[in-house]
Write a protein that holds these residues in place. Structure first.
Motif, mmCIF file in Angstrom:
data_model
loop_
_atom_site.group_PDB
_atom_site.id
_atom_site.type_symbol
_atom_site.label_atom_id
_atom_site.label_comp_id
_atom_site.label_asym_id
_atom_site.label_seq_id
_atom_site.Cartn_x
_atom_site.Cartn_y
_atom_site.Cartn_z
ATOM 1 N N UNK A 26 -2.707 14.417 3.451
ATOM 2 C CA UNK A 26 -2.819 13.298 2.535
ATOM 3 C C UNK A 26 -3.068 13.807 1.112
ATOM 4 N N UNK A 42 -2.936 14.139 10.242
ATOM 5 C CA UNK A 42 -1.884 14.688 11.079
ATOM 6 C C UNK A 42 -2.295 15.997 11.756
ATOM 7 N N UNK A 54 3.456 0.469 3.225
ATOM 8 C CA UNK A 54 3.281 -0.629 4.171
ATOM 9 C C UNK A 54 2.837 -1.853 3.371
ATOM 10 N N UNK A 89 0.573 -3.587 10.235
ATOM 11 C CA UNK A 89 1.853 -2.927 10.033
ATOM 12 C C UNK A 89 1.656 -1.426 10.006
ATOM 13 N N UNK A 146 2.119 12.141 0.875
ATOM 14 C CA UNK A 146 1.677 13.229 1.736
ATOM 15 C C UNK A 146 2.458 14.486 1.367
ATOM 16 N N UNK A 179 -3.956 1.364 -3.401
ATOM 17 C CA UNK A 179 -4.295 0.173 -2.623
ATOM 18 C C UNK A 179 -4.299 -1.039 -3.547
ATOM 19 N N UNK A 222 1.223 20.552 9.492
ATOM 20 C CA UNK A 222 1.332 19.095 9.551
ATOM 21 C C UNK A 222 1.236 18.502 8.162
ATOM 22 N N UNK A 223 1.333 17.191 8.066
ATOM 23 C CA UNK A 223 1.242 16.513 6.767
ATOM 24 C C UNK A 223 -0.215 16.416 6.319
ATOM 25 N N UNK A 245 -5.860 -2.059 7.695
ATOM 26 C CA UNK A 245 -5.170 -0.809 8.034
ATOM 27 C C UNK A 245 -4.823 0.004 6.796
ATOM 28 N N UNK A 246 -5.723 0.058 5.833
ATOM 29 C CA UNK A 246 -5.419 0.796 4.615
ATOM 30 C C UNK A 246 -5.742 2.258 4.731
ATOM 31 N N UNK A 247 -6.295 2.645 5.862
ATOM 32 C CA UNK A 247 -6.802 4.000 5.929
ATOM 33 C C UNK A 247 -5.732 5.055 6.083
ATOM 34 N N UNK A 248 -6.086 6.222 5.600
ATOM 35 C CA UNK A 248 -5.233 7.394 5.645
ATOM 36 C C UNK A 248 -5.010 7.834 7.082
ATOM 37 N N UNK A 249 -3.814 8.320 7.356
ATOM 38 C CA UNK A 249 -3.538 8.956 8.640
ATOM 39 C C UNK A 249 -3.735 10.459 8.501
ATOM 40 N N UNK A 274 -3.366 7.714 -2.520
ATOM 41 C CA UNK A 274 -2.877 6.404 -2.117
ATOM 42 C C UNK A 274 -3.161 5.367 -3.185
ATOM 43 N N UNK A 283 0.879 -1.150 0.000
ATOM 44 C CA UNK A 283 0.000 0.000 0.000
ATOM 45 C C UNK A 283 0.927 1.213 0.000
ATOM 46 N N UNK A 294 1.460 5.601 -0.301
ATOM 47 C CA UNK A 294 0.841 6.888 0.007
ATOM 48 C C UNK A 294 1.787 8.030 -0.369
#
Lengths: 114, 115
Positions: free
Chosen positions: A46, B106, A94, A100, A36, A51, A43-44, B100-104, A49, A32, A34
């Motif tokens: 998004x 910040x 990841x 993870x 940012x 998938x 801050x960062x 756990x594919x979701x965006x973080x 992404x 996966x 991403x």
């Protein structure tokens, strides 16, 4: 162990020109991926992404990224750069299975000149 | 919109002080993370939490501890601050979904200087 390489500390491009910010990764199994962006003193945020599915992913602010499994790359692109795109860009990866956390690259500073 | 807030934007502390960095998210996310950001090193994960009262070490946990007593709040603690902990600290949260594919998401970061 998973890892991300962003080979350029800085990318310079003139406004209106296409831009590319490079990212290569190493991960067990399928990834996966991403992107940012971090604007000054923020801050960062998004951007996009990957998938599964289409190798070309479209994201915010006109950015897109192409997943290339054979080259283990996920380069960020935009057809026409804006001065306001100037920021720090991070790639992250990841594995697509198990539990993870994300591993981030060291970041690439993009400077777009007027 | 998801909002992640951090208690301070800038903090100056002295060597040996105990330092608390607070992070609050308003989207009922299960996962919360603490990173430090240093030039040339990118983001490195210090600790994370997948549930209340649960914590896991990240890549660089030495010299840090965390607390998560409520779902929305995740605190980073420097038990005895040292100059090599001068850094930008970023908190993030994400929902807990399969794979756990979701965006973080910040927070704005806390720039900590230890003198």
């Amino acid at each position: 162990a998973q890892s991300v390489a962003q080979p350029e500390d800085q990318v310079n491009v003139a406004e209106g020109n296409p831009l590319t910010v490079k990212c290569t990764y190493s991960v067990s199994g399928n990834p996966y991926l991403f992107w940012y962006v971090q604007y000054p003193n923020r801050g960062l945020q998004f951007l996009l992404k990957y998938i599964t599915g289409d190798n070309l992913v479209k994201g915010s602010y006109g950015f897109e990224a192409e997943f290339n499994k054979s080259q283990t790359s996920f380069h960020l692109k935009k057809p026409s750069a804006l001065v306001s795109d100037s920021a720090l860009y991070f790639c992250a990866v990841r594995p697509n299975s198990g539990y993870s956390t994300l591993t981030f690259g060291k970041g690439t500073m993009l400077l777009v000149s007027p | 919109d998801v909002k992640v807030t951090q208690s301070s934007r800038y903090l100056v502390k002295r060597t040996g002080e105990k330092v608390f960095l607070e992070c609050v998210q308003d989207m009922d996310h299960e996962n919360m993370f603490w990173y430090r950001q240093d030039p040339g090193l990118g983001l490195r994960l210090i600790y994370f939490s997948y549930d209340v009262k649960m914590k896991e070490k990240g890549d660089i946990p030495e010299g840090y501890s965390v607390s998560r007593e409520k779902k929305e709040r995740f605190s980073l603690i420097l038990e005895s601050a040292s100059t090599n902990q001068t850094s930008m600290y970023l908190c993030a949260s994400s929902p807990h979904t399969s794979g756990y594919t979701d965006t973080q998401y910040f927070g704005p970061g806390t720039r900590l200087t230890v003198l």
